[in-house]
Design a protein around this motif. Structure first.
Motif, mmCIF file in Angstrom:
data_model
loop_
_atom_site.group_PDB
_atom_site.id
_atom_site.type_symbol
_atom_site.label_atom_id
_atom_site.label_comp_id
_atom_site.label_asym_id
_atom_site.label_seq_id
_atom_site.Cartn_x
_atom_site.Cartn_y
_atom_site.Cartn_z
ATOM 1 N N HIS A 19 49.541 -21.417 61.277
ATOM 2 C CA HIS A 19 49.901 -21.589 59.939
ATOM 3 C C HIS A 19 49.472 -20.532 59.240
ATOM 4 O O HIS A 19 50.001 -20.272 58.265
ATOM 5 N N ARG B 25 49.256 -25.616 65.698
ATOM 6 C CA ARG B 25 50.079 -26.837 65.386
ATOM 7 C C ARG B 25 51.599 -26.500 64.878
ATOM 8 O O ARG B 25 51.359 -25.692 63.792
ATOM 9 N N CYS C 4 52.318 -26.081 61.167
ATOM 10 C CA CYS C 4 51.454 -26.958 60.314
ATOM 11 C C CYS C 4 49.983 -26.607 60.335
ATOM 12 O O CYS C 4 49.437 -26.225 61.333
ATOM 13 N N PRO D 82 46.264 -27.675 59.622
ATOM 14 C CA PRO D 82 45.375 -28.615 60.489
ATOM 15 C C PRO D 82 45.574 -30.025 60.183
ATOM 16 O O PRO D 82 45.718 -30.910 61.072
ATOM 17 N N HIS D 83 46.192 -30.420 59.120
ATOM 18 C CA HIS D 83 46.118 -31.962 58.586
ATOM 19 C C HIS D 83 47.534 -32.224 58.086
ATOM 20 O O HIS D 83 47.637 -33.357 57.611
ATOM 21 N N GLU D 84 48.514 -31.253 58.022
ATOM 22 C CA GLU D 84 49.605 -31.421 57.658
ATOM 23 C C GLU D 84 50.473 -32.443 58.711
ATOM 24 O O GLU D 84 50.379 -32.341 59.834
ATOM 25 N N ARG D 85 51.247 -33.612 58.033
ATOM 26 C CA ARG D 85 51.883 -34.317 58.653
ATOM 27 C C ARG D 85 53.210 -33.883 59.265
ATOM 28 O O ARG D 85 53.834 -32.959 58.413
ATOM 29 N N LYS D 86 53.820 -34.285 60.269
ATOM 30 C CA LYS D 86 55.265 -33.941 60.613
ATOM 31 C C LYS D 86 56.433 -34.281 59.562
ATOM 32 O O LYS D 86 57.115 -33.227 59.361
ATOM 33 N N ASP E 223 55.724 -34.121 56.416
ATOM 34 C CA ASP E 223 55.586 -33.022 55.268
ATOM 35 C C ASP E 223 56.473 -31.800 55.783
ATOM 36 O O ASP E 223 57.224 -30.978 54.842
ATOM 37 N N THR F 226 50.934 -29.972 69.440
ATOM 38 C CA THR F 226 49.602 -29.518 69.160
ATOM 39 C C THR F 226 49.123 -28.980 70.514
ATOM 40 O O THR F 226 49.244 -29.642 71.780
#
Length: 382
Positions: free
Chosen positions: A143, A228, A280, A282-286, A288, A317
């Motif tokens: 990312h 990711r 993505c 580290p904490h981004e959702r699919k 989003d 991941t």
């Protein structure tokens, strides 16, 4: 006959190791948990032959030379001579003027201790820096490639732009089938649908992911950073489609390509196969990431929603290869040799190469180390 070498995992790494080991006269068993070989290098069956993992194969790399020496090179094609649509600095257009020249003018060497962004800022302006960082997403899948080791990214940047990338006709399963046929012809016993619950007793190459190798061995040091990435595959009617082959979003770290324009066998007549990768955080959702991709397609292919006939998506991941942070190099990754009879060969192991080539290099190092600790052949054939 009892094998004198067990290989766990039949991806590109495991198949390469099996072929070379069998060429040396070893009795090899290859265990694969899935129903067919290939690992991440599998392709779907028709009508849309989407690749699960890699897309490009690099004909200027050592693995291609390895395949050539054995007559195992698959049919390949280049990217079509169609425009690329690039978003940089919030604007869509052709490849930014002067960007290739700026990259070519960078020093030949970059330090491992410094971040790629900090190093770039010492050589180009901030706008060009962020554009080059965006380009680096294509081959790191990270990312923010600017945070990675300058040496790691710069070496791959030069390699990826050198013109050696090609696409395997029919998808990567075409190449996997060639490797499987050669391995079987050399006497390798390939056991699909075979999940290994515990570490095998004899000489072993774990040609899996680092996470799987860690579970099998109980060795928590088998870990290394990776990226990711969310992937989206679309089958669309090609009527009235745009004229671009690829869209590269340098701002939002998204890469989309109409692979069926390079290889029409990947989609039915009158249809396109588009595969998209979005980095993505580290904490981004699919979900989003999917919204970001949909916005990009809305801007670059109006009407794509009505033309869509098939799709799939996934969040991936630790399956896009290693990324090296500042202060580290490939030599600092988990060692291939883990004792007298155990080796771990993955695309995150301590071996050189670009993307999947790391696993191939690790496989050959594994065979060399097993040979040096009591095997038949003590020389690594070129």
């Amino acid at each position: 006959m009892k094998p004198d070498l067990m290989i766990v995992g039949s991806g590109l790494t495991g198949l390469t190791a099996a072929i070379e080991a069998a060429e040396r006269g070893r009795q090899v068993t290859l265990a694969e948990a899935h129903s067919r070989p290939g690992g991440r290098a599998r392709s779907l069956e028709a009508p849309y032959r989407a690749n699960a993992g890699p897309h490009a194969i690099y004909v200027d790399g050592p693995w291609w030379a390895w395949l050539e020496r054995r007559g195992l090179t698959p049919p390949i094609v280049e990217a079509p001579r169609l425009p690329s649509l690039v978003r940089a600095g919030g604007r869509f257009g052709p490849w930014p003027a002067g960007l290739s020249e700026a990259i070519a003018a960078l020093p030949d060497e970059a330090p491992a201790e410094e971040s790629f962004r900090a190093w770039l800022l010492r050589h180009v302006d901030a706008k060009t820096t962020e554009a080059i960082v965006g380009v680096a997403f294509i081959f790191t899948f990270d990312h923010d490639p600017g945070r990675l080791s300058a040496e790691f990214v710069h070496q791959r940047l030069r390699r990826s732009l050198a013109g050696g990338a090609r696409y395997v006709v029919g998808g990567w399963s075409t190449l996997v089938d060639l490797l499987v046929e050669r391995a079987a012809g050399l006497g390798v016993r390939i056991r699909t649908g075979t999940r290994i619950p515990a570490l095998p007793a004899g000489p072993t190459i774990l040609a899996t992911s680092l996470a799987t190798a860690s579970r099998l061995t109980g060795d928590r040091s088998l870990t290394w950073p990776s990226a990711r990435v969310a992937t989206f595959d679309l089958g669309l009617r090609a009527d009235g489609g745009p004229d671009w082959f690829r869209v590269i979003d340098l701002d939002d770290r998204i890469y989309a390509a109409r692979y069926s324009l390079a290889d029409p066998t990947l989609a039915p007549p009158g249809h396109d196969l588009i595969q998209v990768a979005a980095a993505c955080a580290p904490h981004e959702r699919k979900t989003d990431a999917e919204r970001r991709v949909q916005r990009l397609l809305d801007q670059t292919w109006p009407g794509w929603r009505a033309a869509a006939e098939w799709h799939r998506s996934a969040l991936r991941t630790d399956c896009t290869g290693a990324v090296d942070l500042p202060g580290t190099t490939w030599r600092d990754r988990p060692a291939v040799g883990r004792g007298n009879t155990l080796t771990v060969a993955t695309d995150q192991s301590a071996a050189p190469g670009l993307l999947a080539e790391v696993g191939i290099s690790a496989a050959r190092l594994a065979l060399q180390q097993l040979s040096e600790t009591g095997s038949h052949d003590r020389s690594l054939r070129c």
